[in-house]
Design an enzyme around this catalytic site. Sequence first.
Site, PDB file in Angstrom:
ATOM      1  N   ASN A 128       0.812  -1.224   0.000  1.00 42.45           N
ATOM      2  CA  ASN A 128       0.000   0.000   0.000  1.00 42.45           C
ATOM      3  C   ASN A 128       0.840   1.266   0.000  1.00 42.45           C
ATOM      4  O   ASN A 128       0.479   2.254  -0.644  1.00 42.45           O
ATOM      5  CB  ASN A 128      -0.993  -0.006   1.172  1.00 42.45           C
ATOM      6  CG  ASN A 128      -0.336  -0.004   2.533  1.00 42.45           C
ATOM      7  OD1 ASN A 128       0.689  -0.653   2.730  1.00 42.45           O
ATOM      8  ND2 ASN A 128      -0.925   0.713   3.476  1.00 42.45           N
ATOM      9  N   GLU A 226       3.787  -3.387  12.362  1.00 44.33           N
ATOM     10  CA  GLU A 226       2.797  -2.337  12.114  1.00 44.33           C
ATOM     11  C   GLU A 226       1.682  -3.007  11.333  1.00 44.33           C
ATOM     12  O   GLU A 226       1.853  -3.376  10.168  1.00 44.33           O
ATOM     13  CB  GLU A 226       3.423  -1.168  11.346  1.00 44.33           C
ATOM     14  CG  GLU A 226       2.610   0.117  11.425  1.00 44.33           C
ATOM     15  CD  GLU A 226       1.511   0.174  10.371  1.00 44.33           C
ATOM     16  OE1 GLU A 226       0.343  -0.159  10.727  1.00 44.33           O
ATOM     17  OE2 GLU A 226       1.793   0.536   9.232  1.00 44.33           O
ATOM     18  N   CYS A 258      -3.626   2.010   6.591  1.00 44.21           N
ATOM     19  CA  CYS A 258      -3.956   1.537   7.943  1.00 44.21           C
ATOM     20  C   CYS A 258      -4.461   2.661   8.836  1.00 44.21           C
ATOM     21  O   CYS A 258      -5.158   2.410   9.814  1.00 44.21           O
ATOM     22  CB  CYS A 258      -2.728   0.900   8.591  1.00 44.21           C
ATOM     23  SG  CYS A 258      -2.104  -0.535   7.736  1.00 44.21           S
ATOM     24  N   GLU A 427       8.129   2.842  15.084  1.00 42.21           N
ATOM     25  CA  GLU A 427       9.054   3.243  14.036  1.00 42.21           C
ATOM     26  C   GLU A 427       9.141   4.769  14.025  1.00 42.21           C
ATOM     27  O   GLU A 427       8.331   5.450  14.628  1.00 42.21           O
ATOM     28  CB  GLU A 427       8.590   2.722  12.675  1.00 42.21           C
ATOM     29  CG  GLU A 427       8.576   1.204  12.591  1.00 42.21           C
ATOM     30  CD  GLU A 427       8.117   0.681  11.247  1.00 42.21           C
ATOM     31  OE1 GLU A 427       8.921   0.015  10.585  1.00 42.21           O
ATOM     32  OE2 GLU A 427       6.955   0.940  10.875  1.00 42.21           O
TER      33      GLU A 427
END
Length: 451
Positions: A128, A226, A258, A427
């Site tokens: 994505n 994630e 997301c 992150e």
Amino acid sequence: MRVLNPATEEVIATVPAAGAADVDRAVARAARAQPAWAALAPGDRARLLRRFADTVDAHLEELARLEVREAGHTLGNARWEAGNARDLLLYAAGGAERLLGRQIPVPGGWNVTFQEPLGVVGVIAPWNFPMPIAAWGSFPALAAGNAVVLKPAEATPLTALRLAQLALEAGLPEHLFQAVPGHGHTAGRALVDHPDVAKICFTGSTRTGREIMERCARQTKPVTLELGGKSPNIVFADADLKAALDPFSFLDNSGQDCCARTRVLVQEPVYEEARALLADALAAVVVGDPADEGTHMGPLISRQQVERVRSFVPDDAPALRGSAPEGPGFWFPPTVLTGERPDSAAAREEIFGPVAVLLPFTDEEDAVRLANDTPYGLSGSLWTRDIGRALRVSRAVRAGNLSVNSHSSVRYWTPFGGFKQSGLGRELGPDALTAFTETKNVFISTEGRAQ
């Protein structure tokens, strides 16, 4: 592996799929390259990473156009993504010279800590946002003194391969940063299971993340995950409704995000006004060729993804709908479902397409209850002019990344990650490099008689 243009369904490239033996060779090469890289003075590592950033900068338009072709992203989004990779390289390069240990007062001696690189890091990137998310795991790991083997998604390997080429052109050591395309069940699994891979960074579905975590646990191998999201957009009656109901809070990247604010929670007194604003906004969204500067939203990544999204949106479902092209390409119109129950599949499961659910709420307590009524906790927004309410609600919502009077989720200066089933670890941000190190403690005795 065939790489398709999602807007035309044409094959734009054929890329060999790596198997387990290919991954094994890549890891072996990375393990040989890593010690010399870690031994470089931090300033020298930083200079090479800045040169890599300059090389990426010189190829921004090429990288952006590649992302448009393989991922169907609009040209404006793709340019931002290439710029994000460049900027993260510069930010991580600065961190190489600031990866500090500590001096800890102890009796009888002198105690210091060091942040030592892990060795070889495996990064598994999604389709994505293939370019920026590959960078989020890879570049801080490199800055911390590690080697990286990057496995891009099967559908979107081209920008990863080009970034690895640009790293070599910039002067990074050979085999330090490798892109190894392949299928998840072969190349991805081999990377996860490899005993010489010290850590895995994975972005993707919660189901796959759980499997990776289980496999890494067998080797006590650390992971950063994630995973999915079902983020709320909480709109109180005193909010700036036009800003709060920006449809690109859930349509960006065709909803394949997301962090998409796919649960639009609106306080009852302004619910009908919100509904009308969303109807007008969806009608104005231009869906089409992602390479056209005037396009607002492009296609989905694949036919399979179109069918998944369609399964949540029956033809007779009460909804606000925009339009989308017909013919070749993986198209789905912008949609807001208006007749869903809060416990329906569309309201609680990650659809990963240009579909949101509009739900009313009564007060703060009701808003927080609805916002938290999901297994995910990645991101979200809340809109109000009341600063006290903003603080109360932002502390009460169980999510890793919240924005007040904004829909922004990701900044490379700040930590990013989720609560609950949205993942583990963080992150980006000032501590990104430490996630790719081990803390070593050294005690030096000073006991003895002074002369």
